[in-house]
Write an enzyme that holds these catalytic residues in place. Structure first.
Site, mmCIF file in Angstrom:
data_model
loop_
_atom_site.group_PDB
_atom_site.id
_atom_site.type_symbol
_atom_site.label_atom_id
_atom_site.label_comp_id
_atom_site.label_asym_id
_atom_site.label_seq_id
_atom_site.Cartn_x
_atom_site.Cartn_y
_atom_site.Cartn_z
ATOM 1 N N SER A 150 3.322 2.125 -1.129
ATOM 2 C CA SER A 150 3.661 3.279 -1.196
ATOM 3 C C SER A 150 4.768 4.274 -0.499
ATOM 4 O O SER A 150 4.633 3.766 0.689
ATOM 5 C CB SER A 150 2.154 4.008 -1.656
ATOM 6 O OG SER A 150 2.264 5.472 -1.469
ATOM 7 N N TYR A 163 -6.083 5.233 3.668
ATOM 8 C CA TYR A 163 -5.276 4.944 2.654
ATOM 9 C C TYR A 163 -3.692 4.775 3.095
ATOM 10 O O TYR A 163 -2.812 3.311 2.975
ATOM 11 C CB TYR A 163 -4.801 5.561 1.370
ATOM 12 C CG TYR A 163 -3.630 5.188 0.518
ATOM 13 C CD1 TYR A 163 -4.233 4.185 -0.088
ATOM 14 C CD2 TYR A 163 -2.730 5.908 0.509
ATOM 15 C CE1 TYR A 163 -3.821 3.383 -1.534
ATOM 16 C CE2 TYR A 163 -1.720 4.875 -1.431
ATOM 17 C CZ TYR A 163 -1.925 3.890 -1.869
ATOM 18 O OH TYR A 163 -1.758 3.626 -2.794
#
Length: 255
Positions: A150, A163
């Site tokens: 990501s 995250y």
């Protein structure tokens, strides 16, 4: 019939029940690969398998929880038993639970580490020997391991600390593994999507979800198929071409 660069190859895709994983499974099937579909939701996997059958492809549904090491090993073994080999691994399974350290729970942090990191390690460890064997025996003369990371693996933002931890760590793991497997003709790549219109956003807490949706409304987010196209591009390169890192953002995303 058009040329299919992955004809005869076998791919295993985690998180294949929806979003990027489902789109990637369909993309690889169109390129000629047989695909093992791994996720927990059997009904969703069954639908993806139906989609692949309509394309004239072959898919195996492996409904399991790969956060358990034994289940990850079984997923790889089941793929080998069904298709006889493993040429491609796409580590896509993941979860995004955003909130501040003050307001989140340790259970949410543990869930992200368990799926985004531990499950990926379990399936990768089980798959690597078979990818090496496939590279030495395949007409393609190469195997592929693609990790879906990501832009959160390069840009840290408030509310996404763990995250970010999982995705920054994934990028480092991918680069180290790439160097380890060069001599084995196994290409290792990371794809970093920006904002994608998937279920991940809708699993956030109410306030965090509302903020994320407002951000998405201000841009044209990627579709899962856009990321699947990037993954398909990486895997279908000639054996002497390695695309080891690809960032795919919406054209109007500023971070």
């Amino acid at each position: 019939m058009s040329h299919q660069p992955l004809a005869g190859a076998v791919a295993l895709v985690t998180g294949a029940s929806s979003g990027i994983g489902a789109a990637t499974a369909r993309r690889l099937a169109r390129e000629g690969a047989s695909v093992a579909l791994v996720a927990r939701r059997r009904d969703r996997l069954d639908q993806v398998a139906v989609d692949i059958a309509k394309l004239g492809g072959h898919a195996a549904v492996l409904a399991t929880d790969i956060t358990e090491p034994a289940h990850a090993e079984e997923a790889v073994e089941d793929t080998l038993n069904r298709f006889g080999r493993l040429d491609i691994l796409v580590n896509n399974a993941g979860i995004m639970l955003l909130d501040s350290a003050l307001h989140t729970t340790i259970e949410k942090w543990d869930r992200m580490v368990s799926l985004n990191v531990s499950a990926l390690l379990h399936i990768t460890h089980a798959a690597v020997p078979h990818l090496i064997y496939a590279a030495s025996t395949s007409p393609r003369q190469v195997a592929d391991l693609v990790n879906v990371s990501s832009t959160a693996g390069r840009v840290a933002r408030p509310g996404s600390s763990v995250y970010n931890l999982t995705k920054f760590g994934l990028n480092g793991f991918t680069e180290s593994l790439r160097q380890e497997l060069i001599a084995e003709n196994v290409r290792v790549s990371a794809v970093e999507p920006g904002s994608v219109d998937t279920e991940l956003v809708h699993r956030l807490s109410h306030d965090t979800r509302a903020a994320a949706l407002r951000q998405i409304d201000e841009m044209h987010p990627l579709r899962p198929d856009d990321v699947a196209d990037a993954i398909g591009y990486i895997i279908t390169r000639d054996r002497w071409v390695a695309v080891n890192h690809m960032v795919v953002r919406p054209s109007d995303e500023t971070w």
